[in-house]
Write a protein that holds these residues in place. Sequence first.
Motif, PDB file in Angstrom:
ATOM      1  N   SER A 184       0.864  -1.172   0.000  1.00 12.84           N
ATOM      2  CA  SER A 184       0.000   0.000   0.000  1.00 12.84           C
ATOM      3  C   SER A 184       0.908   1.232   0.000  1.00 12.84           C
ATOM      4  O   SER A 184       2.100   1.145   0.304  1.00 12.84           O
ATOM      5  N   TYR A 197       0.890   3.606   2.094  1.00  9.82           N
ATOM      6  CA  TYR A 197       1.335   3.820   3.478  1.00  9.82           C
ATOM      7  C   TYR A 197       2.538   2.929   3.798  1.00  9.82           C
ATOM      8  O   TYR A 197       3.509   3.385   4.394  1.00  9.82           O
ATOM      9  N   GLN A 198       2.469   1.667   3.404  1.00 11.22           N
ATOM     10  CA  GLN A 198       3.589   0.754   3.663  1.00 11.22           C
ATOM     11  C   GLN A 198       4.857   1.258   2.983  1.00 11.22           C
ATOM     12  O   GLN A 198       5.943   1.221   3.563  1.00 11.22           O
ATOM     13  N   MET A 247       6.229   4.345   4.818  1.00  9.35           N
ATOM     14  CA  MET A 247       6.917   4.032   6.078  1.00  9.35           C
ATOM     15  C   MET A 247       8.381   3.667   5.855  1.00  9.35           C
ATOM     16  O   MET A 247       9.201   3.817   6.756  1.00  9.35           O
ATOM     17  N   PHE A 264       2.858   8.504  10.071  1.00  5.95           N
ATOM     18  CA  PHE A 264       2.970   7.422  11.041  1.00  5.95           C
ATOM     19  C   PHE A 264       2.106   7.691  12.280  1.00  5.95           C
ATOM     20  O   PHE A 264       1.520   6.780  12.848  1.00  5.95           O
ATOM     21  N   GLN A 285      -3.576   8.525  13.012  1.00  5.07           N
ATOM     22  CA  GLN A 285      -4.344   7.299  13.274  1.00  5.07           C
ATOM     23  C   GLN A 285      -5.372   6.988  12.185  1.00  5.07           C
ATOM     24  O   GLN A 285      -5.768   5.843  12.012  1.00  5.07           O
ATOM     25  N   PHE A 302      -5.026   7.691   8.851  1.00  2.31           N
ATOM     26  CA  PHE A 302      -4.462   7.571   7.502  1.00  2.31           C
ATOM     27  C   PHE A 302      -4.965   6.285   6.842  1.00  2.31           C
ATOM     28  O   PHE A 302      -4.970   5.227   7.473  1.00  2.31           O
ATOM     29  N   LYS A 306      -4.415   3.365   5.524  1.00  2.00           N
ATOM     30  CA  LYS A 306      -3.202   2.544   5.478  1.00  2.00           C
ATOM     31  C   LYS A 306      -3.202   1.461   4.409  1.00  2.00           C
ATOM     32  O   LYS A 306      -2.155   0.999   4.003  1.00  2.00           O
ATOM     33  N   GLN A 307      -4.382   1.038   3.947  1.00  5.44           N
ATOM     34  CA  GLN A 307      -4.436  -0.042   2.948  1.00  5.44           C
ATOM     35  C   GLN A 307      -4.552   0.474   1.524  1.00  5.44           C
ATOM     36  O   GLN A 307      -4.472  -0.305   0.577  1.00  5.44           O
TER      37      GLN A 307
END
Length: 74
Positions: free
Chosen positions: A5, A7-8, A11, A30, A33, A35, A37-38
Motif C-alpha cells: 500500500s 502507506y507501507q 513508512m 505514522f 491514526q 491515515f 493505510k491499505q
Amino acid sequence: MHRLSFYQYLMTERDPDSHKEVAQFANNAFYDQSFPKQSQIYDELSQYLELNGSYLPSMTIFDEAWESYLDKMN
C-alpha cells in the motif's frame, strides 16, 4: 508479487533525523491514526490528505512521494 500500500511504502521513507520533506511526511503520517493505510488509490489518498493532512505543507510532497511509490512498484 504483493504490492505494498502507499502507506507501507511511505513508512520505508521514515527518518526522524531527516529534514527531507518526504521523510517528514512519513514521520507525520505514522502518527496519523486515520491515515488510509491499505489504500493504493491516488484519488482516495489525495482527497484524504487535502481534508486531513494539516501536517503536509504542500500536496506537491505527496505527488512526489506517489511518483516514487509507482516507480518502486513497477
